[in-house]
Design a protein around this motif. Structure first.
Motif, PDB file in Angstrom:
ATOM      1  N   TRP A 138      20.801 -29.141  16.675  1.00  0.00           N
ATOM      2  CA  TRP A 138      19.213 -29.847  16.887  1.00  0.00           C
ATOM      3  C   TRP A 138      19.852 -30.710  18.012  1.00  0.00           C
ATOM      4  N   PHE A 139      18.898 -30.961  18.621  1.00  0.00           N
ATOM      5  CA  PHE A 139      18.678 -31.907  19.879  1.00  0.00           C
ATOM      6  C   PHE A 139      17.600 -32.732  19.998  1.00  0.00           C
ATOM      7  N   ARG A 140      17.368 -33.687  20.561  1.00  0.00           N
ATOM      8  CA  ARG A 140      16.200 -34.478  20.801  1.00  0.00           C
ATOM      9  C   ARG A 140      16.072 -35.033  21.955  1.00  0.00           C
ATOM     10  N   GLN A 141      14.976 -35.181  22.624  1.00  0.00           N
ATOM     11  CA  GLN A 141      14.661 -36.022  23.884  1.00  0.00           C
ATOM     12  C   GLN A 141      13.194 -36.786  23.964  1.00  0.00           C
ATOM     13  N   LYS A 166      14.595 -40.484  28.665  1.00  0.00           N
ATOM     14  CA  LYS A 166      15.750 -40.274  28.261  1.00  0.00           C
ATOM     15  C   LYS A 166      16.498 -39.059  28.228  1.00  0.00           C
ATOM     16  N   GLU A 167      17.775 -38.919  28.215  1.00  0.00           N
ATOM     17  CA  GLU A 167      18.447 -37.669  28.167  1.00  0.00           C
ATOM     18  C   GLU A 167      18.488 -37.039  26.902  1.00  0.00           C
ATOM     19  N   ARG A 168      18.659 -35.651  27.004  1.00  0.00           N
ATOM     20  CA  ARG A 168      18.630 -35.037  25.729  1.00  0.00           C
ATOM     21  C   ARG A 168      19.847 -35.397  24.810  1.00  0.00           C
ATOM     22  N   GLU A 169      19.644 -35.619  23.719  1.00  0.00           N
ATOM     23  CA  GLU A 169      20.868 -36.334  22.809  1.00  0.00           C
ATOM     24  C   GLU A 169      20.942 -35.288  21.521  1.00  0.00           C
ATOM     25  N   PHE A 170      22.240 -35.263  21.150  1.00  0.00           N
ATOM     26  CA  PHE A 170      22.639 -34.371  20.106  1.00  0.00           C
ATOM     27  C   PHE A 170      22.185 -35.061  18.819  1.00  0.00           C
ATOM     28  N   VAL A 171      21.782 -34.264  17.961  1.00  0.00           N
ATOM     29  CA  VAL A 171      21.423 -34.669  16.635  1.00  0.00           C
ATOM     30  C   VAL A 171      22.439 -34.202  15.361  1.00  0.00           C
ATOM     31  N   ALA A 172      22.474 -32.787  15.331  1.00  0.00           N
ATOM     32  CA  ALA A 172      23.085 -32.267  14.487  1.00  0.00           C
ATOM     33  C   ALA A 172      23.635 -30.792  14.797  1.00  0.00           C
ATOM     34  N   ARG A 173      24.521 -30.396  14.007  1.00  0.00           N
ATOM     35  CA  ARG A 173      24.974 -28.661  14.375  1.00  0.00           C
ATOM     36  C   ARG A 173      25.474 -28.405  13.118  1.00  0.00           C
ATOM     37  N   ILE A 174      25.639 -26.899  12.913  1.00  0.00           N
ATOM     38  CA  ILE A 174      26.232 -26.231  11.741  1.00  0.00           C
ATOM     39  C   ILE A 174      26.884 -25.050  12.225  1.00  0.00           C
ATOM     40  N   SER A 175      27.762 -24.637  11.601  1.00  0.00           N
ATOM     41  CA  SER A 175      28.499 -23.478  11.949  1.00  0.00           C
ATOM     42  C   SER A 175      27.789 -22.335  11.522  1.00  0.00           C
ATOM     43  N   TRP A 176      28.457 -21.329  12.078  1.00  0.00           N
ATOM     44  CA  TRP A 176      27.501 -19.984  11.600  1.00  0.00           C
ATOM     45  C   TRP A 176      27.533 -19.676  10.145  1.00  0.00           C
ATOM     46  N   TYR A 178      27.112 -34.436  12.850  1.00  0.00           N
ATOM     47  CA  TYR A 178      25.842 -35.265  13.238  1.00  0.00           C
ATOM     48  C   TYR A 178      26.250 -36.361  14.326  1.00  0.00           C
ATOM     49  N   GLY A 179      25.308 -36.625  14.978  1.00  0.00           N
ATOM     50  CA  GLY A 179      25.227 -37.741  16.143  1.00  0.00           C
ATOM     51  C   GLY A 179      25.101 -38.956  15.450  1.00  0.00           C
ATOM     52  N   ASP A 180      25.238 -39.987  16.012  1.00  0.00           N
ATOM     53  CA  ASP A 180      25.489 -41.323  15.310  1.00  0.00           C
ATOM     54  C   ASP A 180      23.918 -41.789  14.580  1.00  0.00           C
ATOM     55  N   SER A 181      23.071 -41.222  15.533  1.00  0.00           N
ATOM     56  CA  SER A 181      21.706 -41.652  15.070  1.00  0.00           C
ATOM     57  C   SER A 181      21.033 -40.942  13.907  1.00  0.00           C
ATOM     58  N   ALA A 182      21.743 -39.785  13.689  1.00  0.00           N
ATOM     59  CA  ALA A 182      21.456 -39.142  12.474  1.00  0.00           C
ATOM     60  C   ALA A 182      22.197 -39.198  11.204  1.00  0.00           C
ATOM     61  N   LYS A 183      23.294 -39.687  11.187  1.00  0.00           N
ATOM     62  CA  LYS A 183      24.366 -39.757  10.331  1.00  0.00           C
ATOM     63  C   LYS A 183      23.816 -40.566   8.988  1.00  0.00           C
ATOM     64  N   HIS A 231      28.372 -30.965  20.598  1.00  0.00           N
ATOM     65  CA  HIS A 231      27.919 -31.712  20.943  1.00  0.00           C
ATOM     66  C   HIS A 231      27.143 -32.092  22.280  1.00  0.00           C
ATOM     67  N   SER A 232      27.698 -31.028  23.196  1.00  0.00           N
ATOM     68  CA  SER A 232      27.022 -31.076  24.558  1.00  0.00           C
ATOM     69  C   SER A 232      25.967 -29.927  24.480  1.00  0.00           C
ATOM     70  N   ALA A 233      24.979 -29.985  25.235  1.00  0.00           N
ATOM     71  CA  ALA A 233      23.769 -29.040  25.392  1.00  0.00           C
ATOM     72  C   ALA A 233      24.605 -27.977  26.232  1.00  0.00           C
ATOM     73  N   ALA A 234      25.442 -28.053  27.081  1.00  0.00           N
ATOM     74  CA  ALA A 234      26.099 -26.944  27.787  1.00  0.00           C
ATOM     75  C   ALA A 234      26.630 -25.975  26.855  1.00  0.00           C
ATOM     76  N   TRP A 235      27.008 -26.245  25.778  1.00  0.00           N
ATOM     77  CA  TRP A 235      27.695 -25.550  24.956  1.00  0.00           C
ATOM     78  C   TRP A 235      26.613 -24.429  24.110  1.00  0.00           C
ATOM     79  N   TYR A 236      25.424 -24.570  24.313  1.00  0.00           N
ATOM     80  CA  TYR A 236      24.557 -23.726  23.665  1.00  0.00           C
ATOM     81  C   TYR A 236      23.905 -22.739  24.596  1.00  0.00           C
ATOM     82  N   ASP A 237      23.612 -21.545  23.910  1.00  0.00           N
ATOM     83  CA  ASP A 237      23.203 -20.175  25.229  1.00  0.00           C
ATOM     84  C   ASP A 237      21.738 -20.330  25.170  1.00  0.00           C
TER      85      ASP A 237
END
Length: 128
Positions: free
Chosen positions: A36-39, A43-53, A60-65, A110-116
């Motif tokens: 999950w990201f937010r924008q 502002k730039e797109r910000e990493f919020v959280a991720r979960i493995s398969w 989590y990003g600092d704002s979400a912890k 945490h990088s948007a570029a990592w996502y397809d």
């Protein structure tokens, strides 16, 4: 090709909660890590959280912890973001994303570029 559709956004008062959902189709959902990201405007797109398969690894990003929780249900092809104690600064468009990549560093995901694949986003507005 994976299609992602977010839902659950809306207007909420500060201190309230929302549960965002992201439904996936067109691929084998359990093969993808999800994020999950937010924008916010201007502002730039910000990493919020991720979960493995498998759902065994989350971060989590600092704002979400401490306030947000990411989870997934592979049987329903859906990832969730439970957002509690919302603040006006959480106001943004929230996007879910899917990645077939392997993390190579602790913060790869945490990088948007990592996502397809990306959804179209859902608006969350928190009033003070």
């Amino acid at each position: 090709q994976v299609q992602l559709v977010e839902s659950g956004g809306g207007l909420v008062q500060a201190g309230g909660s929302l549960r965002l959902s992201c439904a996936a189709s067109g691929g084998t959902f359990s093969r993808y890590a999800m994020g999950w990201f937010r924008q916010a405007p201007g502002k730039e797109r910000e990493f919020v959280a991720r979960i493995s398969w498998a759902g065994t690894i989350t971060d989590y990003g600092d704002s979400a912890k401490g306030r947000f929780t990411i989870s997934r249900d592979n049987a329903k092809n859906t990832v969730y973001l439970q957002s509690n104690s919302l603040k006006p600064e959480d106001t943004a468009v929230y996007y879910c994303a899917a990645s077939s990549r392997v993390t190579t560093t602790p913060h790869s995901a945490h990088s948007a570029a990592w996502y397809d694949y990306w959804g179209q986003g859902t608006q969350v507005t928190v009033s003070s």
